[in-house]
Motif scaffolding. Structure first.
Motif, PDB file in Angstrom:
ATOM      1  N   ARG A  34      42.543  36.231  40.626  1.00 55.87           N
ATOM      2  CA  ARG A  34      42.986  34.840  40.565  1.00 55.87           C
ATOM      3  C   ARG A  34      42.274  34.081  41.677  1.00 55.87           C
ATOM      4  N   ILE A  35      41.771  32.914  41.339  1.00 61.25           N
ATOM      5  CA  ILE A  35      41.115  32.055  42.321  1.00 61.25           C
ATOM      6  C   ILE A  35      41.907  30.763  42.386  1.00 61.25           C
ATOM      7  N   ASN A  36      42.463  30.477  43.564  1.00 57.98           N
ATOM      8  CA  ASN A  36      43.345  29.323  43.760  1.00 57.98           C
ATOM      9  C   ASN A  36      44.440  29.278  42.693  1.00 57.98           C
ATOM     10  N   GLY A  37      44.988  30.444  42.365  1.00 56.69           N
ATOM     11  CA  GLY A  37      46.087  30.552  41.415  1.00 56.69           C
ATOM     12  C   GLY A  37      45.685  30.639  39.959  1.00 56.69           C
ATOM     13  N   GLN A  38      44.424  30.364  39.654  1.00 56.29           N
ATOM     14  CA  GLN A  38      43.955  30.388  38.262  1.00 56.29           C
ATOM     15  C   GLN A  38      43.376  31.766  37.934  1.00 56.29           C
ATOM     16  N   THR A  39      43.826  32.342  36.832  1.00 58.96           N
ATOM     17  CA  THR A  39      43.333  33.659  36.421  1.00 58.96           C
ATOM     18  C   THR A  39      41.888  33.567  35.953  1.00 58.96           C
ATOM     19  N   VAL A  40      41.072  34.477  36.473  1.00 60.09           N
ATOM     20  CA  VAL A  40      39.664  34.578  36.096  1.00 60.09           C
ATOM     21  C   VAL A  40      39.449  36.017  35.637  1.00 60.09           C
ATOM     22  N   ALA A  41      38.802  36.197  34.504  1.00 61.30           N
ATOM     23  CA  ALA A  41      38.580  37.555  33.989  1.00 61.30           C
ATOM     24  C   ALA A  41      37.624  38.311  34.906  1.00 61.30           C
ATOM     25  N   ALA A  42      38.005  39.549  35.239  1.00 63.43           N
ATOM     26  CA  ALA A  42      37.169  40.416  36.070  1.00 63.43           C
ATOM     27  C   ALA A  42      36.399  41.372  35.163  1.00 63.43           C
ATOM     28  N   ASP A  43      35.187  41.686  35.548  1.00 68.19           N
ATOM     29  CA  ASP A  43      34.332  42.607  34.804  1.00 68.19           C
ATOM     30  C   ASP A  43      34.587  44.023  35.320  1.00 68.19           C
ATOM     31  N   THR A  44      35.309  44.823  34.551  1.00 68.21           N
ATOM     32  CA  THR A  44      35.665  46.168  35.006  1.00 68.21           C
ATOM     33  C   THR A  44      34.494  47.146  34.923  1.00 68.21           C
ATOM     34  N   ILE A  45      33.418  46.764  34.256  1.00 69.60           N
ATOM     35  CA  ILE A  45      32.243  47.644  34.186  1.00 69.60           C
ATOM     36  C   ILE A  45      31.336  47.408  35.392  1.00 69.60           C
ATOM     37  N   SER A  46      31.121  46.158  35.778  1.00 69.80           N
ATOM     38  CA  SER A  46      30.229  45.840  36.898  1.00 69.80           C
ATOM     39  C   SER A  46      30.921  45.943  38.250  1.00 69.80           C
ATOM     40  N   SER A  47      32.231  45.780  38.305  1.00 67.99           N
ATOM     41  CA  SER A  47      32.960  45.874  39.570  1.00 67.99           C
ATOM     42  C   SER A  47      32.945  47.314  40.056  1.00 67.99           C
ATOM     43  N   ARG A  48      32.895  47.481  41.373  1.00 72.72           N
ATOM     44  CA  ARG A  48      32.832  48.824  41.956  1.00 72.72           C
ATOM     45  C   ARG A  48      33.630  48.875  43.246  1.00 72.72           C
ATOM     46  N   PHE A  49      34.236  50.039  43.520  1.00 70.46           N
ATOM     47  CA  PHE A  49      34.882  50.313  44.785  1.00 70.46           C
ATOM     48  C   PHE A  49      34.117  51.487  45.389  1.00 70.46           C
ATOM     49  N   PHE A  50      33.662  51.328  46.622  1.00 71.87           N
ATOM     50  CA  PHE A  50      32.864  52.365  47.275  1.00 71.87           C
ATOM     51  C   PHE A  50      33.523  52.812  48.565  1.00 71.87           C
ATOM     52  N   LEU A  51      33.429  54.112  48.858  1.00 73.85           N
ATOM     53  CA  LEU A  51      33.857  54.658  50.135  1.00 73.85           C
ATOM     54  C   LEU A  51      32.642  55.317  50.767  1.00 73.85           C
ATOM     55  N   GLY A  52      32.230  54.782  51.923  1.00 70.27           N
ATOM     56  CA  GLY A  52      31.038  55.287  52.604  1.00 70.27           C
ATOM     57  C   GLY A  52      31.329  56.511  53.441  1.00 70.27           C
ATOM     58  N   GLU A  53      30.263  57.156  53.884  1.00 70.01           N
ATOM     59  CA  GLU A  53      30.375  58.332  54.752  1.00 70.01           C
ATOM     60  C   GLU A  53      31.112  57.995  56.044  1.00 70.01           C
ATOM     61  N   ASP A  54      30.988  56.737  56.488  1.00 72.81           N
ATOM     62  CA  ASP A  54      31.633  56.295  57.726  1.00 72.81           C
ATOM     63  C   ASP A  54      33.061  55.810  57.492  1.00 72.81           C
ATOM     64  N   ARG A  55      33.618  56.109  56.322  1.00 77.82           N
ATOM     65  CA  ARG A  55      34.979  55.758  55.913  1.00 77.82           C
ATOM     66  C   ARG A  55      35.182  54.252  55.742  1.00 77.82           C
ATOM     67  N   ALA A  56      34.125  53.529  55.455  1.00 76.64           N
ATOM     68  CA  ALA A  56      34.246  52.103  55.148  1.00 76.64           C
ATOM     69  C   ALA A  56      34.514  51.957  53.655  1.00 76.64           C
ATOM     70  N   LEU A  57      35.585  51.239  53.332  1.00 80.09           N
ATOM     71  CA  LEU A  57      35.936  50.969  51.944  1.00 80.09           C
ATOM     72  C   LEU A  57      35.399  49.596  51.582  1.00 80.09           C
ATOM     73  N   LEU A  59      35.282  46.909  48.414  1.00 79.85           N
ATOM     74  CA  LEU A  59      35.724  46.492  47.088  1.00 79.85           C
ATOM     75  C   LEU A  59      34.781  45.390  46.626  1.00 79.85           C
ATOM     76  N   ASN A  60      34.155  45.572  45.492  1.00 77.76           N
ATOM     77  CA  ASN A  60      33.264  44.562  44.935  1.00 77.76           C
ATOM     78  C   ASN A  60      33.815  44.183  43.562  1.00 77.76           C
ATOM     79  N   ILE A  61      34.431  43.001  43.488  1.00 75.25           N
ATOM     80  CA  ILE A  61      35.094  42.546  42.274  1.00 75.25           C
ATOM     81  C   ILE A  61      34.252  41.451  41.645  1.00 75.25           C
ATOM     82  N   VAL A  62      33.707  41.736  40.482  1.00 73.90           N
ATOM     83  CA  VAL A  62      32.756  40.859  39.808  1.00 73.90           C
ATOM     84  C   VAL A  62      33.460  40.104  38.684  1.00 73.90           C
ATOM     85  N   ARG A  63      33.115  38.840  38.552  1.00 77.38           N
ATOM     86  CA  ARG A  63      33.672  38.016  37.480  1.00 77.38           C
ATOM     87  C   ARG A  63      33.042  38.393  36.142  1.00 77.38           C
ATOM     88  N   ALA A  64      33.823  38.339  35.077  1.00 81.16           N
ATOM     89  CA  ALA A  64      33.319  38.662  33.737  1.00 81.16           C
ATOM     90  C   ALA A  64      32.294  37.639  33.271  1.00 81.16           C
TER      91      ALA A  64
END
Length: 163
Positions: A34-57, A59-64
């Motif tokens: 949601r952006i400023n309360g308005q729902t925006v479709a997220a792209d579940t194929i292009s979005s990614r969550f990564f955990l690095g070797e240094d334990r950095a999380l 979150l990359n949330i991409v718009r559809a």
């Protein structure tokens, strides 16, 4: 008997467990934005969550509507891989917890706002299947005088990849 036939057909439906429709497979990807309360479709194929070797999380949330764009990126370093609330802090704390958002010509950052507010709350961790569940909320601002402010928030149940 004709009046009882519809009732007999409904009987097997009533025997089904009521929660069966809400149970999702372990590999399900759920992501809301949601952006400023308005729902925006997220792209579940292009979005990614990564955990690095240094334990950095990360979150990359991409718009559809912009699957090749950057969308929202949230970084939480020193992530202990456990449930909890991870608030953004200034870089002086020794932690890098911030957010950035890019869409078309818009570039906005949490550090451009007067206060670097935001948090990620992890409500579930499945280490066997490598996914996290929780919510996120952050405020990002365009740099410069009169820049727009965006509040981005949502929920997730999403797999985490090694970076």
């Amino acid at each position: 008997m004709k009046r009882l036939l519809p009732l007999l057909l409904l009987l097997p439906l009533g025997m089904a467990p009521t929660g069966a429709q809400t149970i999702l497979p372990e590999s399900a990807r759920q992501l809301t934005l949601r952006i400023n309360g308005q729902t925006v479709a997220a792209d579940t194929i292009s979005s990614r969550f990564f955990l690095g070797e240094d334990r950095a999380l990360r979150l990359n949330i991409v718009r559809a509507d912009d699957p090749d764009g950057e969308g929202l990126t949230i970084i939480i370093d020193r992530f202990p891989i456990q449930a909890g609330s991870y608030s953004f802090q200034e870089i002086l704390s020794g932690r890098n917890r911030d957010a950035s958002y890019r869409f078309g010509k818009i570039s906005a950052y949490s550090k451009s706002c007067g206060q670097n507010t935001g948090n990620v709350t992890i409500t579930g961790v499945n280490t066997a299947r490598h996914w996290l569940m929780g919510t996120y909320s952050c405020q990002v601002c365009e740099a410069g005088r009169g820049g727009r402010r965006f509040t981005l928030e949502g929920t997730f149940r999403y797999p985490v990849e090694k970076e």
